[in-house]
Motif scaffolding. Structure first.
Motif, short mmCIF file in Angstrom:
data_model
loop_
_atom_site.label_atom_id
_atom_site.label_comp_id
_atom_site.label_asym_id
_atom_site.label_seq_id
_atom_site.Cartn_x
_atom_site.Cartn_y
_atom_site.Cartn_z
N TRP A 9 0.80 -1.22 0.00
CA TRP A 9 0.00 0.00 0.00
C TRP A 9 0.84 1.27 0.00
N GLY A 10 2.08 1.20 0.38
CA GLY A 10 2.90 2.39 0.49
C GLY A 10 3.66 2.77 -0.77
N GLU A 11 3.53 1.97 -1.83
CA GLU A 11 4.27 2.31 -3.04
C GLU A 11 3.67 3.55 -3.70
N ILE A 37 -7.83 -4.95 -7.99
CA ILE A 37 -6.79 -4.48 -7.08
C ILE A 37 -7.13 -4.93 -5.66
N CYS A 38 -6.22 -5.67 -5.02
CA CYS A 38 -6.52 -6.28 -3.73
C CYS A 38 -6.97 -5.27 -2.68
N ALA A 39 -6.40 -4.09 -2.69
CA ALA A 39 -6.76 -3.08 -1.69
C ALA A 39 -8.24 -2.69 -1.78
N TYR A 40 -8.83 -2.90 -2.95
CA TYR A 40 -10.23 -2.54 -3.15
C TYR A 40 -11.15 -3.76 -3.13
N SER A 41 -10.61 -4.92 -2.84
CA SER A 41 -11.41 -6.14 -2.84
C SER A 41 -12.34 -6.23 -1.64
N ASN A 42 -11.89 -5.70 -0.53
CA ASN A 42 -12.70 -5.67 0.69
C ASN A 42 -12.82 -4.23 1.16
N ASN A 43 -13.97 -3.91 1.72
CA ASN A 43 -14.15 -2.60 2.33
C ASN A 43 -13.29 -2.59 3.59
N GLN A 44 -12.18 -1.86 3.55
CA GLN A 44 -11.21 -1.88 4.64
C GLN A 44 -11.78 -1.34 5.96
N SER A 45 -12.84 -0.57 5.90
CA SER A 45 -13.47 -0.03 7.11
C SER A 45 -14.50 -0.98 7.69
N GLY A 70 -5.18 -14.84 -13.65
CA GLY A 70 -3.85 -14.92 -13.08
C GLY A 70 -3.67 -13.85 -12.02
N ALA A 71 -2.52 -13.85 -11.41
CA ALA A 71 -2.21 -12.88 -10.37
C ALA A 71 -0.97 -12.09 -10.76
N LEU A 72 -0.97 -10.83 -10.37
CA LEU A 72 0.16 -9.94 -10.62
C LEU A 72 0.60 -9.38 -9.27
N LEU A 73 1.83 -9.65 -8.90
CA LEU A 73 2.39 -9.05 -7.69
C LEU A 73 3.18 -7.82 -8.12
N VAL A 74 2.71 -6.66 -7.72
CA VAL A 74 3.38 -5.41 -8.06
C VAL A 74 4.48 -5.18 -7.03
N ILE A 75 5.70 -5.11 -7.49
CA ILE A 75 6.85 -4.93 -6.60
C ILE A 75 7.40 -3.53 -6.80
N ASP A 76 7.43 -2.77 -5.72
CA ASP A 76 7.96 -1.40 -5.80
C ASP A 76 9.47 -1.42 -5.97
N SER A 77 10.06 -0.27 -6.21
CA SER A 77 11.49 -0.19 -6.51
C SER A 77 12.38 -0.68 -5.36
N ASP A 78 11.85 -0.71 -4.12
CA ASP A 78 12.61 -1.22 -2.98
C ASP A 78 12.23 -2.66 -2.61
N ALA A 79 11.34 -3.26 -3.37
CA ALA A 79 10.83 -4.62 -3.13
C ALA A 79 10.27 -4.76 -1.71
N THR A 80 9.61 -3.73 -1.22
CA THR A 80 9.05 -3.73 0.14
C THR A 80 8.05 -4.84 0.34
N VAL A 81 7.29 -5.15 -0.68
CA VAL A 81 6.24 -6.17 -0.57
C VAL A 81 6.82 -7.52 -0.14
N THR A 82 8.08 -7.78 -0.43
CA THR A 82 8.67 -9.06 -0.06
C THR A 82 9.11 -9.11 1.39
#
Length: 84
Positions: A9-11, A37-45, A70-82
């Motif tokens: 979420w921070g990218e 987009i996974c962040a929008y799959s569930n109402n986070q509130s 299929g699935a796409l893992l978006v990896i930011d420039s610092d690979a934070t997601v890993t």
């Protein structure tokens, strides 16, 4: 949607968009490519409401994964997601 996207979420949003654009170009998906987009799959509130009495296997998040091509893992420039 055809593709389920997971990400950190921070990218920066522009990095996210560039990655999705590159994915679409690589697979020659054209303008009709659809992404869930996974962040929008569930109402986070309202996670408890989203899960209901059935648990996570009946959540919109899980259902999206189930029907995606299929699935796409978006990896930011610092690979934070890993490292989460």
């Amino acid at each position: 949607a055809s593709w389920f996207c997971s990400h950190w979420w921070g990218e920066p949003i522009l990095e996210f968009v560039r990655c999705v654009d590159a994915h679409a170009a690589c697979f020659q998906l054209g303008d009709s490519a659809a992404y869930w987009i996974c962040a929008y799959s569930n109402n986070q509130s309202r996670i408890a409401d989203e899960l209901g009495d059935q648990g996570p296997l009946s959540s919109p998040f899980f259902r999206a994964l189930e029907v995606a091509e299929g699935a796409l893992l978006v990896i930011d420039s610092d690979a934070t997601v890993t490292r989460r």
